[in-house]
Design a protein around this motif. Structure first.
Motif, PDB file in Angstrom:
ATOM      1  N   GLY A  15       7.417  -2.728  -5.314  1.00  0.00           N
ATOM      2  CA  GLY A  15       8.287  -1.692  -5.848  1.00  0.00           C
ATOM      3  C   GLY A  15       9.591  -1.546  -5.085  1.00  0.00           C
ATOM      4  O   GLY A  15      10.667  -1.437  -5.678  1.00  0.00           O
ATOM      5  N   THR A  45      13.365  -2.180  -6.522  1.00  0.00           N
ATOM      6  CA  THR A  45      14.358  -1.106  -6.465  1.00  0.00           C
ATOM      7  C   THR A  45      15.607  -1.577  -5.739  1.00  0.00           C
ATOM      8  O   THR A  45      16.725  -1.402  -6.234  1.00  0.00           O
ATOM      9  CB  THR A  45      13.765   0.138  -5.775  1.00  0.00           C
ATOM     10  OG1 THR A  45      12.665   0.614  -6.549  1.00  0.00           O
ATOM     11  CG2 THR A  45      14.810   1.241  -5.635  1.00  0.00           C
ATOM     12  N   SER A 101       3.707   2.134 -12.140  1.00  0.00           N
ATOM     13  CA  SER A 101       4.619   3.259 -11.923  1.00  0.00           C
ATOM     14  C   SER A 101       5.682   2.944 -10.881  1.00  0.00           C
ATOM     15  O   SER A 101       6.804   3.447 -10.969  1.00  0.00           O
ATOM     16  CB  SER A 101       3.830   4.506 -11.514  1.00  0.00           C
ATOM     17  OG  SER A 101       3.119   4.283 -10.311  1.00  0.00           O
ATOM     18  N   HIS A 102       5.373   2.099  -9.902  1.00  0.00           N
ATOM     19  CA  HIS A 102       6.362   1.733  -8.886  1.00  0.00           C
ATOM     20  C   HIS A 102       7.464   0.861  -9.495  1.00  0.00           C
ATOM     21  O   HIS A 102       8.637   1.007  -9.162  1.00  0.00           O
ATOM     22  CB  HIS A 102       5.685   1.019  -7.721  1.00  0.00           C
ATOM     23  CG  HIS A 102       4.709   1.898  -7.008  1.00  0.00           C
ATOM     24  ND1 HIS A 102       3.395   2.004  -7.400  1.00  0.00           N
ATOM     25  CD2 HIS A 102       4.863   2.744  -5.965  1.00  0.00           C
ATOM     26  CE1 HIS A 102       2.783   2.862  -6.614  1.00  0.00           C
ATOM     27  NE2 HIS A 102       3.647   3.335  -5.731  1.00  0.00           N
ATOM     28  N   ALA A 153       9.630   3.136 -11.523  1.00  0.00           N
ATOM     29  CA  ALA A 153      10.550   3.851 -10.632  1.00  0.00           C
ATOM     30  C   ALA A 153      11.718   2.950 -10.230  1.00  0.00           C
ATOM     31  O   ALA A 153      12.866   3.411 -10.152  1.00  0.00           O
ATOM     32  CB  ALA A 153       9.812   4.347  -9.389  1.00  0.00           C
ATOM     33  N   VAL A 166      14.117   2.762 -13.164  1.00  0.00           N
ATOM     34  CA  VAL A 166      14.864   4.018 -13.282  1.00  0.00           C
ATOM     35  C   VAL A 166      15.936   4.095 -12.189  1.00  0.00           C
ATOM     36  O   VAL A 166      17.083   4.488 -12.456  1.00  0.00           O
ATOM     37  CB  VAL A 166      13.914   5.231 -13.233  1.00  0.00           C
ATOM     38  CG1 VAL A 166      14.685   6.540 -13.097  1.00  0.00           C
ATOM     39  CG2 VAL A 166      13.033   5.262 -14.478  1.00  0.00           C
ATOM     40  N   SER A 167      15.603   3.693 -10.973  1.00  0.00           N
ATOM     41  CA  SER A 167      16.593   3.694  -9.882  1.00  0.00           C
ATOM     42  C   SER A 167      17.752   2.769 -10.201  1.00  0.00           C
ATOM     43  O   SER A 167      18.918   3.106  -9.944  1.00  0.00           O
ATOM     44  CB  SER A 167      15.945   3.279  -8.565  1.00  0.00           C
ATOM     45  OG  SER A 167      15.013   4.248  -8.141  1.00  0.00           O
ATOM     46  N   THR A 188       5.866   5.606 -21.601  1.00  0.00           N
ATOM     47  CA  THR A 188       6.622   6.451 -20.678  1.00  0.00           C
ATOM     48  C   THR A 188       7.881   7.020 -21.323  1.00  0.00           C
ATOM     49  O   THR A 188       8.535   7.878 -20.750  1.00  0.00           O
ATOM     50  CB  THR A 188       7.034   5.668 -19.425  1.00  0.00           C
ATOM     51  OG1 THR A 188       7.838   4.547 -19.814  1.00  0.00           O
ATOM     52  CG2 THR A 188       5.822   5.200 -18.636  1.00  0.00           C
TER      53      THR A 188
END
Length: 111
Positions: A31, A35, A62-63, A66, A69-70, A98
């Motif tokens: 993750g 990111t 989910s990681h 994330a 999204v970042s 989601t």
């Protein structure tokens, strides 16, 4: 020595597009790497749009969400486009469940 379960490749395309190709499985163990790559891509000089290509992605958790999204937030703050393409099967289902497919998977403006 274990073989990594993922790869992240960057490909500069015409028109200021940077394609980030994800292959394999993206879970909590990667993750932070995802990111970091997506945020860096959003700030790369000369880039107007980041396209995250999931054609060879088998798993996102989910990681990974994330991380996406970042990357989206970083691109938005930098005034750049950010689109996720080629999600398939379980990967697309996660994006759909989601609600992120409506935001991240939208076609680029003008298309």
């Amino acid at each position: 020595m274990a073989t990594p379960s993922f790869t992240i490749s960057l490909l500069a395309e015409p028109g200021g597009v940077l394609r980030v190709c994800l292959a394999g499985e993206f879970d909590m163990s990667v993750g932070d790497a995802l990111t970091g790559t997506l945020v860096e891509a959003a700030h790369r000089p000369g880039i107007s749009r980041v396209i995250v290509d999931l054609a060879h992605t088998r798993l996102i958790d989910s990681h990974a969400i994330a991380g996406l999204v970042s990357g989206y937030e970083a691109a938005t703050r930098a005034g750049r486009g950010f689109t996720v393409v080629n999600g398939r099967g379980l990967v697309q289902k996660v994006l759909d469940i989601t609600g992120l497919s409506e935001v991240l998977c939208a076609p680029p403006p003008g298309h």
